[in-house]
Design a protein around this motif. Sequence first.
Motif, PDB file in Angstrom:
ATOM      1  N   VAL A  52       0.862  -1.173   0.000  1.00 52.67           N
ATOM      2  CA  VAL A  52       0.000   0.000   0.000  1.00 52.67           C
ATOM      3  C   VAL A  52       0.901   1.225   0.000  1.00 52.67           C
ATOM      4  O   VAL A  52       1.767   1.371   0.861  1.00 52.67           O
ATOM      5  CB  VAL A  52      -0.919   0.016   1.245  1.00 52.67           C
ATOM      6  N   LYS A  53       0.711   2.096  -0.998  1.00 55.90           N
ATOM      7  CA  LYS A  53       1.476   3.335  -1.068  1.00 55.90           C
ATOM      8  C   LYS A  53       0.540   4.499  -0.791  1.00 55.90           C
ATOM      9  O   LYS A  53      -0.670   4.408  -0.971  1.00 55.90           O
ATOM     10  CB  LYS A  53       2.119   3.499  -2.450  1.00 55.90           C
ATOM     11  N   HIS A  54       1.127   5.610  -0.357  1.00 52.06           N
ATOM     12  CA  HIS A  54       0.345   6.792  -0.011  1.00 52.06           C
ATOM     13  C   HIS A  54       0.721   7.941  -0.935  1.00 52.06           C
ATOM     14  O   HIS A  54       1.905   8.181  -1.183  1.00 52.06           O
ATOM     15  CB  HIS A  54       0.618   7.190   1.444  1.00 52.06           C
ATOM     16  N   ARG A  55      -0.277   8.610  -1.450  1.00 51.97           N
ATOM     17  CA  ARG A  55      -0.055   9.823  -2.249  1.00 51.97           C
ATOM     18  C   ARG A  55      -0.557  11.005  -1.443  1.00 51.97           C
ATOM     19  O   ARG A  55      -1.680  11.005  -0.945  1.00 51.97           O
ATOM     20  CB  ARG A  55      -0.808   9.761  -3.576  1.00 51.97           C
ATOM     21  N   ALA A  56       0.280  12.019  -1.337  1.00 50.31           N
ATOM     22  CA  ALA A  56      -0.078  13.214  -0.580  1.00 50.31           C
ATOM     23  C   ALA A  56      -1.087  14.059  -1.364  1.00 50.31           C
ATOM     24  O   ALA A  56      -1.244  13.911  -2.572  1.00 50.31           O
ATOM     25  CB  ALA A  56       1.169  14.037  -0.283  1.00 50.31           C
ATOM     26  N   GLU A  57      -1.739  14.961  -0.647  1.00 52.75           N
ATOM     27  CA  GLU A  57      -2.666  15.885  -1.286  1.00 52.75           C
ATOM     28  C   GLU A  57      -1.901  16.791  -2.245  1.00 52.75           C
ATOM     29  O   GLU A  57      -0.769  17.194  -1.964  1.00 52.75           O
ATOM     30  CB  GLU A  57      -3.350  16.716  -0.209  1.00 52.75           C
ATOM     31  N   VAL A  70      -8.246  20.477  -5.944  1.00 54.96           N
ATOM     32  CA  VAL A  70      -7.401  19.798  -4.956  1.00 54.96           C
ATOM     33  C   VAL A  70      -7.695  18.311  -5.028  1.00 54.96           C
ATOM     34  O   VAL A  70      -8.845  17.882  -4.926  1.00 54.96           O
ATOM     35  CB  VAL A  70      -7.668  20.326  -3.534  1.00 54.96           C
ATOM     36  N   ILE A  71      -6.656  17.539  -5.233  1.00 56.89           N
ATOM     37  CA  ILE A  71      -6.777  16.083  -5.215  1.00 56.89           C
ATOM     38  C   ILE A  71      -6.381  15.630  -3.820  1.00 56.89           C
ATOM     39  O   ILE A  71      -5.258  15.885  -3.374  1.00 56.89           O
ATOM     40  CB  ILE A  71      -5.884  15.439  -6.285  1.00 56.89           C
ATOM     41  N   GLU A  72      -7.311  15.007  -3.129  1.00 54.65           N
ATOM     42  CA  GLU A  72      -7.082  14.613  -1.735  1.00 54.65           C
ATOM     43  C   GLU A  72      -6.017  13.529  -1.627  1.00 54.65           C
ATOM     44  O   GLU A  72      -5.778  12.763  -2.566  1.00 54.65           O
ATOM     45  CB  GLU A  72      -8.381  14.111  -1.116  1.00 54.65           C
ATOM     46  N   ALA A  73      -5.399  13.449  -0.461  1.00 57.50           N
ATOM     47  CA  ALA A  73      -4.431  12.391  -0.177  1.00 57.50           C
ATOM     48  C   ALA A  73      -5.168  11.059  -0.189  1.00 57.50           C
ATOM     49  O   ALA A  73      -6.335  10.971   0.222  1.00 57.50           O
ATOM     50  CB  ALA A  73      -3.784  12.622   1.175  1.00 57.50           C
ATOM     51  N   HIS A  74      -4.505  10.020  -0.700  1.00 61.62           N
ATOM     52  CA  HIS A  74      -5.154   8.714  -0.751  1.00 61.62           C
ATOM     53  C   HIS A  74      -4.092   7.607  -0.819  1.00 61.62           C
ATOM     54  O   HIS A  74      -2.946   7.844  -1.168  1.00 61.62           O
ATOM     55  CB  HIS A  74      -6.096   8.619  -1.953  1.00 61.62           C
ATOM     56  N   ASP A  75      -4.536   6.416  -0.449  1.00 68.29           N
ATOM     57  CA  ASP A  75      -3.695   5.228  -0.535  1.00 68.29           C
ATOM     58  C   ASP A  75      -4.076   4.463  -1.799  1.00 68.29           C
ATOM     59  O   ASP A  75      -5.209   4.522  -2.259  1.00 68.29           O
ATOM     60  CB  ASP A  75      -3.896   4.326   0.677  1.00 68.29           C
ATOM     61  N   PHE A  76      -3.103   3.719  -2.344  1.00 69.48           N
ATOM     62  CA  PHE A  76      -3.377   2.913  -3.519  1.00 69.48           C
ATOM     63  C   PHE A  76      -2.505   1.667  -3.495  1.00 69.48           C
ATOM     64  O   PHE A  76      -1.408   1.676  -2.932  1.00 69.48           O
ATOM     65  CB  PHE A  76      -3.163   3.715  -4.812  1.00 69.48           C
ATOM     66  N   PRO A  77      -2.983   0.568  -4.086  1.00 71.54           N
ATOM     67  CA  PRO A  77      -2.200  -0.663  -4.108  1.00 71.54           C
ATOM     68  C   PRO A  77      -1.118  -0.597  -5.183  1.00 71.54           C
ATOM     69  O   PRO A  77      -1.283   0.041  -6.209  1.00 71.54           O
ATOM     70  CB  PRO A  77      -3.225  -1.740  -4.435  1.00 71.54           C
ATOM     71  N   SER A  78      -0.016  -1.284  -4.909  1.00 72.46           N
ATOM     72  CA  SER A  78       1.090  -1.322  -5.856  1.00 72.46           C
ATOM     73  C   SER A  78       1.743  -2.697  -5.782  1.00 72.46           C
ATOM     74  O   SER A  78       1.674  -3.375  -4.757  1.00 72.46           O
ATOM     75  CB  SER A  78       2.098  -0.228  -5.506  1.00 72.46           C
TER      76      SER A  78
END
Length: 102
Positions: A52-57, A70-78
Amino acid sequence: MTKADIINRIASSTGLPKKDVAATVEAFMEVVKNSLLEKNNVYLRGFGSFVVKHRAEKTARNISKNTTIVIEAHDFPSFKPAKSFVAKMKGEDIEDDEEVED
């Protein structure tokens, strides 16, 4: 390759019924998905890791409306392949560092 192709290959190589192989593949995928949803990484030695990786806002531009959004911070699978797997894809011979010498 599709899920059906994977099921067919596993069934032909193991001799197990396709129904059982399909249930096993579905269960494996469900376990991986649930682990990632719980923010737990899945490590498969010699194959790779589902993490699981995290992308900041961040701010972005909507060009068609000429606005800033504004694109909110979110987690995504990798997926990160194992070093030995990458070496095989490149056609390189890699010795297992994990083997214990006597």
